[in-house]
Design an enzyme around this catalytic site. Sequence first.
Site, PDB file in Angstrom:
ATOM      1  N   SER A 139       0.861  -1.182   0.000  1.00 18.00           N
ATOM      2  CA  SER A 139       0.000   0.000   0.000  1.00 18.00           C
ATOM      3  C   SER A 139       0.894   1.226   0.000  1.00 18.00           C
ATOM      4  O   SER A 139       2.062   1.161   0.427  1.00 18.00           O
ATOM      5  CB  SER A 139      -0.884  -0.001   1.263  1.00 18.00           C
ATOM      6  OG  SER A 139      -1.518   1.248   1.444  1.00 18.00           O
ATOM      7  N   TYR A 152      -1.951   0.354  10.696  1.00 14.17           N
ATOM      8  CA  TYR A 152      -1.934  -0.145   9.321  1.00 14.17           C
ATOM      9  C   TYR A 152      -0.647   0.263   8.613  1.00 14.17           C
ATOM     10  O   TYR A 152      -0.033  -0.532   7.894  1.00 14.17           O
ATOM     11  CB  TYR A 152      -3.155   0.396   8.581  1.00 14.17           C
ATOM     12  CG  TYR A 152      -3.291  -0.069   7.159  1.00 14.17           C
ATOM     13  CD1 TYR A 152      -3.429  -1.417   6.853  1.00 14.17           C
ATOM     14  CD2 TYR A 152      -3.326   0.852   6.105  1.00 14.17           C
ATOM     15  CE1 TYR A 152      -3.573  -1.846   5.537  1.00 14.17           C
ATOM     16  CE2 TYR A 152      -3.477   0.437   4.794  1.00 14.17           C
ATOM     17  CZ  TYR A 152      -3.601  -0.916   4.519  1.00 14.17           C
ATOM     18  OH  TYR A 152      -3.752  -1.326   3.207  1.00 14.17           O
TER      19      TYR A 152
END
Length: 254
Positions: A139, A152
Amino acid sequence: MTAPGNRIAVVTGASSGIGAATARRLAEAGYRVVLTARRKDRIEALAEELVDAGHQATAYALDVTDRAAVDEFATAFRSLAVLVNNAGGALGADPVATGDPADWRQMYETNVIGTLNITQALLPALTASGDGTVVVVSSTAGHGTYEGGAGYVAAKHGEHVLAETLRLEIVGTPVRVIEIAPGMVKTDEFATTRFRGDTDKAAKVYAGVSAPLTADDVADTITWTVTRPPHVNIDLLVVRPRAQASNTKIHRDL
């Protein structure tokens, strides 16, 4: 460039979103796809869809955080062309001061340890193919921080470092390591899962962005990198929608 039908591609987290879209794209490119995820009914339905369309696909229910189950799964493969590490996800958007350690632990287990488990287990088969590819779907969170995303972000940084280090350690072997780092992708489940079913909060993530990335955009990108000639390694490919300049700079028509 397409793959012969006996070339196998394993896709983790294939029950929805990017994983399901990637399975479809790789099947269309000529791979025999093996779909893994915890939700057996979903991957079986997708495998049936692909077979009905004339492709080769099988489903295997698997939790990538269960090392014993992963090792058993790996015994089925003597040779493997592609592994797409897609299983992962985010939980919560709390600041560091109040974040739930259980959420952090779960994100690390799924995104990092899950990727480690299945990559370790399948690396011998990828090497035996003489032309293997490991794809890590990380990501942009693995390349930049943002408030409310530390758990995250930490997990995705870990996944990025795993890919980068593996590439260094296996150079000279017939396996390449590709990292795909998507930015804002609108899927049916990612944001909703992150906010534990709160659809209003999930919708705000994409508010005013008329054209975020889709799961198929990312799947198309993954498939392009995988189908490059064997000597070509796309080390890292960051892909964002045009409206997103960074994790914190997004144009919204509000």
